[in-house]
Scaffold this motif. Structure first.
Motif, PDB file in Angstrom:
ATOM      1  N   GLY A 117       0.827  -1.202   0.000  1.00  0.00           N
ATOM      2  CA  GLY A 117       0.000   0.000   0.000  1.00  0.00           C
ATOM      3  C   GLY A 117       0.863   1.254   0.000  1.00  0.00           C
ATOM      4  O   GLY A 117       0.534   2.252  -0.650  1.00  0.00           O
ATOM      5  N   THR A 118       1.961   1.209   0.722  1.00  0.00           N
ATOM      6  CA  THR A 118       2.889   2.342   0.763  1.00  0.00           C
ATOM      7  C   THR A 118       3.373   2.690  -0.633  1.00  0.00           C
ATOM      8  O   THR A 118       3.383   3.854  -1.038  1.00  0.00           O
ATOM      9  CB  THR A 118       4.109   1.987   1.652  1.00  0.00           C
ATOM     10  N   GLU A 119       3.774   1.679  -1.370  1.00  0.00           N
ATOM     11  CA  GLU A 119       4.248   1.899  -2.733  1.00  0.00           C
ATOM     12  C   GLU A 119       3.141   2.466  -3.618  1.00  0.00           C
ATOM     13  O   GLU A 119       3.387   3.291  -4.493  1.00  0.00           O
ATOM     14  CB  GLU A 119       4.686   0.551  -3.317  1.00  0.00           C
ATOM     15  N   CYS A 143      -5.256  10.357   8.996  1.00  0.00           N
ATOM     16  CA  CYS A 143      -5.269   9.384   7.890  1.00  0.00           C
ATOM     17  C   CYS A 143      -3.860   8.845   7.708  1.00  0.00           C
ATOM     18  O   CYS A 143      -2.885   9.597   7.797  1.00  0.00           O
ATOM     19  CB  CYS A 143      -5.748  10.022   6.589  1.00  0.00           C
ATOM     20  N   TYR A 144      -3.758   7.571   7.452  1.00  0.00           N
ATOM     21  CA  TYR A 144      -2.462   6.937   7.215  1.00  0.00           C
ATOM     22  C   TYR A 144      -2.414   6.462   5.776  1.00  0.00           C
ATOM     23  O   TYR A 144      -3.358   5.823   5.297  1.00  0.00           O
ATOM     24  CB  TYR A 144      -2.276   5.748   8.162  1.00  0.00           C
ATOM     25  N   HIS A 145      -1.339   6.806   5.095  1.00  0.00           N
ATOM     26  CA  HIS A 145      -1.215   6.405   3.692  1.00  0.00           C
ATOM     27  C   HIS A 145       0.095   5.659   3.461  1.00  0.00           C
ATOM     28  O   HIS A 145       0.718   5.801   2.403  1.00  0.00           O
ATOM     29  CB  HIS A 145      -1.304   7.637   2.793  1.00  0.00           C
ATOM     30  N   GLY A 146       0.544   4.906   4.447  1.00  0.00           N
ATOM     31  CA  GLY A 146       1.819   4.224   4.316  1.00  0.00           C
ATOM     32  C   GLY A 146       2.926   5.125   4.831  1.00  0.00           C
ATOM     33  O   GLY A 146       2.673   6.239   5.296  1.00  0.00           O
ATOM     34  N   HIS A 147       4.184   4.657   4.706  1.00  0.00           N
ATOM     35  CA  HIS A 147       5.262   5.356   5.401  1.00  0.00           C
ATOM     36  C   HIS A 147       6.180   6.150   4.481  1.00  0.00           C
ATOM     37  O   HIS A 147       7.319   6.459   4.840  1.00  0.00           O
ATOM     38  CB  HIS A 147       6.043   4.370   6.272  1.00  0.00           C
ATOM     39  N   VAL A 205      -7.112  10.976   0.473  1.00  0.00           N
ATOM     40  CA  VAL A 205      -7.973  10.773   1.639  1.00  0.00           C
ATOM     41  C   VAL A 205      -8.323   9.292   1.780  1.00  0.00           C
ATOM     42  O   VAL A 205      -8.440   8.577   0.779  1.00  0.00           O
ATOM     43  CB  VAL A 205      -9.261  11.632   1.514  1.00  0.00           C
ATOM     44  N   GLU A 206      -8.461   8.854   3.023  1.00  0.00           N
ATOM     45  CA  GLU A 206      -9.104   7.565   3.280  1.00  0.00           C
ATOM     46  C   GLU A 206     -10.605   7.857   3.266  1.00  0.00           C
ATOM     47  O   GLU A 206     -11.104   8.539   4.163  1.00  0.00           O
ATOM     48  CB  GLU A 206      -8.717   7.036   4.666  1.00  0.00           C
ATOM     49  N   PRO A 207     -11.345   7.358   2.298  1.00  0.00           N
ATOM     50  CA  PRO A 207     -12.773   7.707   2.207  1.00  0.00           C
ATOM     51  C   PRO A 207     -13.569   7.229   3.416  1.00  0.00           C
ATOM     52  O   PRO A 207     -14.606   7.814   3.741  1.00  0.00           O
ATOM     53  CB  PRO A 207     -13.234   7.032   0.917  1.00  0.00           C
ATOM     54  N   PHE A 238      -8.479   8.573  -3.780  1.00  0.00           N
ATOM     55  CA  PHE A 238      -9.056   7.794  -2.681  1.00  0.00           C
ATOM     56  C   PHE A 238      -8.048   6.707  -2.329  1.00  0.00           C
ATOM     57  O   PHE A 238      -7.721   5.865  -3.171  1.00  0.00           O
ATOM     58  CB  PHE A 238     -10.381   7.143  -3.112  1.00  0.00           C
ATOM     59  N   ASP A 239      -7.538   6.766  -1.103  1.00  0.00           N
ATOM     60  CA  ASP A 239      -6.687   5.685  -0.642  1.00  0.00           C
ATOM     61  C   ASP A 239      -7.602   4.585  -0.108  1.00  0.00           C
ATOM     62  O   ASP A 239      -8.084   4.637   1.017  1.00  0.00           O
ATOM     63  CB  ASP A 239      -5.731   6.192   0.437  1.00  0.00           C
ATOM     64  N   GLU A 240      -7.840   3.597  -0.962  1.00  0.00           N
ATOM     65  CA  GLU A 240      -8.733   2.486  -0.609  1.00  0.00           C
ATOM     66  C   GLU A 240      -7.935   1.214  -0.316  1.00  0.00           C
ATOM     67  O   GLU A 240      -8.410   0.104  -0.551  1.00  0.00           O
ATOM     68  CB  GLU A 240      -9.755   2.253  -1.735  1.00  0.00           C
ATOM     69  N   VAL A 241      -6.709   1.389   0.169  1.00  0.00           N
ATOM     70  CA  VAL A 241      -5.900   0.222   0.521  1.00  0.00           C
ATOM     71  C   VAL A 241      -6.659  -0.637   1.547  1.00  0.00           C
ATOM     72  O   VAL A 241      -6.654  -1.858   1.469  1.00  0.00           O
ATOM     73  CB  VAL A 241      -4.518   0.653   1.060  1.00  0.00           C
ATOM     74  N   MET A 242      -7.337   0.040   2.481  1.00  0.00           N
ATOM     75  CA  MET A 242      -8.103  -0.694   3.477  1.00  0.00           C
ATOM     76  C   MET A 242      -9.565  -0.907   3.063  1.00  0.00           C
ATOM     77  O   MET A 242     -10.127  -1.981   3.244  1.00  0.00           O
ATOM     78  CB  MET A 242      -8.055   0.048   4.819  1.00  0.00           C
ATOM     79  N   THR A 243     -10.181   0.124   2.497  1.00  0.00           N
ATOM     80  CA  THR A 243     -11.624   0.064   2.209  1.00  0.00           C
ATOM     81  C   THR A 243     -11.956  -0.672   0.913  1.00  0.00           C
ATOM     82  O   THR A 243     -13.081  -1.139   0.749  1.00  0.00           O
ATOM     83  CB  THR A 243     -12.216   1.484   2.117  1.00  0.00           C
TER      84      THR A 243
HETATM   85  C1  PLP Z   1      -2.419  -0.311   5.283  1.00  0.00           C
HETATM   86  C2  PLP Z   1      -2.599   0.994   4.613  1.00  0.00           C
HETATM   87  C3  PLP Z   1      -1.584   1.562   3.824  1.00  0.00           C
HETATM   88  C4  PLP Z   1      -0.209   0.990   3.733  1.00  0.00           C
HETATM   89  O1  PLP Z   1      -0.178  -0.262   3.164  1.00  0.00           O
HETATM   90  P1  PLP Z   1       1.124  -1.194   3.391  1.00  0.00           P
HETATM   91  O2  PLP Z   1       0.841  -2.404   2.568  1.00  0.00           O
HETATM   92  O3  PLP Z   1       1.183  -1.436   4.867  1.00  0.00           O
HETATM   93  O4  PLP Z   1       2.302  -0.421   2.919  1.00  0.00           O
HETATM   94  C5  PLP Z   1      -1.871   2.714   3.128  1.00  0.00           C
HETATM   95  N1  PLP Z   1      -3.093   3.283   3.204  1.00  0.00           N
HETATM   96  C6  PLP Z   1      -4.073   2.781   3.968  1.00  0.00           C
HETATM   97  C7  PLP Z   1      -5.395   3.454   3.996  1.00  0.00           C
HETATM   98  C8  PLP Z   1      -3.855   1.630   4.704  1.00  0.00           C
HETATM   99  O5  PLP Z   1      -4.826   1.161   5.492  1.00  0.00           O
END
Ligand code: PLP
Length: 427
Positions: A117-119, A143-147, A205-207, A238-243
């Motif tokens: 997700g970070t990438e 909001c967290y979007h990776g590191h 944004v994390e929606p 939209f950062d939908e890595v989680m959603t």
């Molecule tokens: C988990 C997460 C990330 C980061 O994903 P990784 O695979 O841990 O790098 C980014 N954005 C959101 C919204 C996340 O929940």
């Protein structure tokens, strides 16, 4: 509950891995305990190195929507292992997963696979900057979007849990172009865009915010982001890595009917293997190398094992009624936890979108990071440890979401509610 083997492993781990863990939140520092080392898992159950059984509400932090070791996912991985594990060349599997994602997620016309997700977020931001020719980016507190460097500003998840304001090692000049605003504050957003809009490459944004606990978007918030970014020509990400594939098959954008320009994905689309992806409008995606000038690459990107686990997962969650069943179980759990807290006279605020949930130890409402931070963290700590001792495995932080999988059944949820009721009266 005996956890001597975990304790021994953690002791050894701390000598050879910083903090004994490969991701900070796993260390359980915020809840004043040592991490449980996992041996194996099946369905919604997870077993530690001492053989203790827990009902798992972490789900590997989101990916395990089918529970652990789902037979379709495992057999797809077994099959691909007969062909190889990595080729560094295109495969049919990448095309298949890309097609599935494009069909599912309304705004995605083209997609590029990465490994995390970070990438995905890092690459989407580079693309937005390359496409617009602008430098500034805007995010939201909590909001967290990776590191990635530019995104470690007022970030959620482990950054929030450990109370780290930013991070050493991120030069001031790297974050000079990052603005961060309160979540769910359309007025502040409108004003900021009117002032700086023409310099802003993208708004990310994390929606549904799932990295400050669970905070759902207030009606009108996402709509405002869409309208104002249209006016200024800034891209909406939209950062939908989680959603993605979690709150609905088409993600939060399908649930709320809002079309971003770019979307980042991860977690569920890898079925438990390391993966990430970013996609969106064709005219934007065509700026990525080799079709366009914005460079982004990856030795293991589109890895066949990850692709096949993702394909199998997406097939399973398309079954009719899949999300309805998750919704029902999640609602039942939320209700049960609220009743347990009420009966014990403990103020809690529960927010939930589908199978993602947050329970804050505060009266609430919680609509943004500063409100989330009013939670009683000491009470959470006691709750977490007592629940763990009753065999309920929660994320070791007030600022993380709880996930329900299709493998949780009513008996597991009843067991969880009973444990919470017993724990709450002693808090
Ligand atoms: C988990 C997460 C990330 C980061 O994903 P990784 O695979 O841990 O790098 C980014 N954005 C959101 C919204 C996340 O929940």
């Amino acid at each position: 509950m005996k956890r001597s083997r975990s304790r021994q492993l953690f002791h050894n781990a701390q000598k050879c891995i910083p903090g004994g863990v490969n991701s900070p939140v796993r260390a359980c520092k915020a809840v004043g305990s040592d991490p449980v080392f996992i041996d194996r898992a099946i369905g919604c159950l997870i077993f530690d190195a001492d053989g203790n059984r827990y009902i798992d509400y972490v789900g590997s932090w989101g990916p395990m929507i089918l529970g652990h070791r789902h037979s379709a996912v495992i057999s797809s991985i077994r099959t691909i292992l007969e062909r190889g594990t990595s080729f560094g060349a295109p495969t049919d599997l990448e095309v298949e997963l890309a097609e599935q994602i494009i069909e599912a997620v309304p705004s995605i016309e083209m997609v590029r696979m990465v490994n995390s997700g970070t990438e995905a977020t890092m690459s989407a931001i580079r693309l937005a900057r390359g496409f617009t020719g602008r430098d500034k980016i805007l995010k939201f507190d909590g909001c967290y979007h990776g590191h990635a460097d530019a995104l470690l500003v007022e970030a959620g998840s482990g950054v929030a849990t450990l109370g780290i304001p930013g991070s050493p090692g991120v030069p001031q000049s790297f974050v000079a172009h990052t603005l961060s605003l309160p979540y769910n504050d359309p007025q502040r957003f409108r004003e900021t865009l009117r002032q700086h809009g023409d310099q802003i490459a993208c708004v990310i944004v994390e929606p549904v915010a799932g990295n400050m606990g669970l905070v759902s978007p207030q009606p009108g918030f996402l709509e405002t982001l869409r309208e104002e970014t249209h006016k200024t020509g800034s891209l909406l990400i939209f950062d939908e890595v989680m959603t993605g594939f979690r709150v609905a098959y088409g993600g939060a954008q399908a649930l709320y009917g809002i079309t971003p320009d770019l979307t980042t994905l991860g977690k569920i689309i890898g079925g438990g293997m390391p993966v990430g992806a970013y996609g969106g409008r064709r005219d934007i995606m065509e700026h990525i190398a080799p079709q366009g000038p914005v460079y982004q690459a990856g030795t293991l990107s589109g890895n066949p094992v990850a692709m096949t686990a993702g394909i199998a997962t997406l097939k399973e969650i398309q079954n009719p009624g899949f999300y309805d069943a998750l919704e029902e179980k999640s609602r039942y759990l939320a209700q049960g936890l609220k009743q347990a807290a009420d009966a014990a006279g403990i103020p809690v605020y529960i927010d939930r979108v589908g199978s993602m949930m947050g329970m804050f130890f505060t009266k609430g409402p919680v609509t943004c990071f500063s409100e989330a931070k009013t939670s009683d963290l000491d009470r959470f700590k006691h709750y977490y440890n007592a629940m763990l001792d009753k065999g309920i495995y929660l994320a070791p932080s007030q600022f993380e979401a709880l996930f329900i999988s299709s493998a949780h059944n009513i008996e597991h949820i009843d067991e969880t509610i009973r444990a919470a009721a017993e724990v709450m009266v002693k808090l």
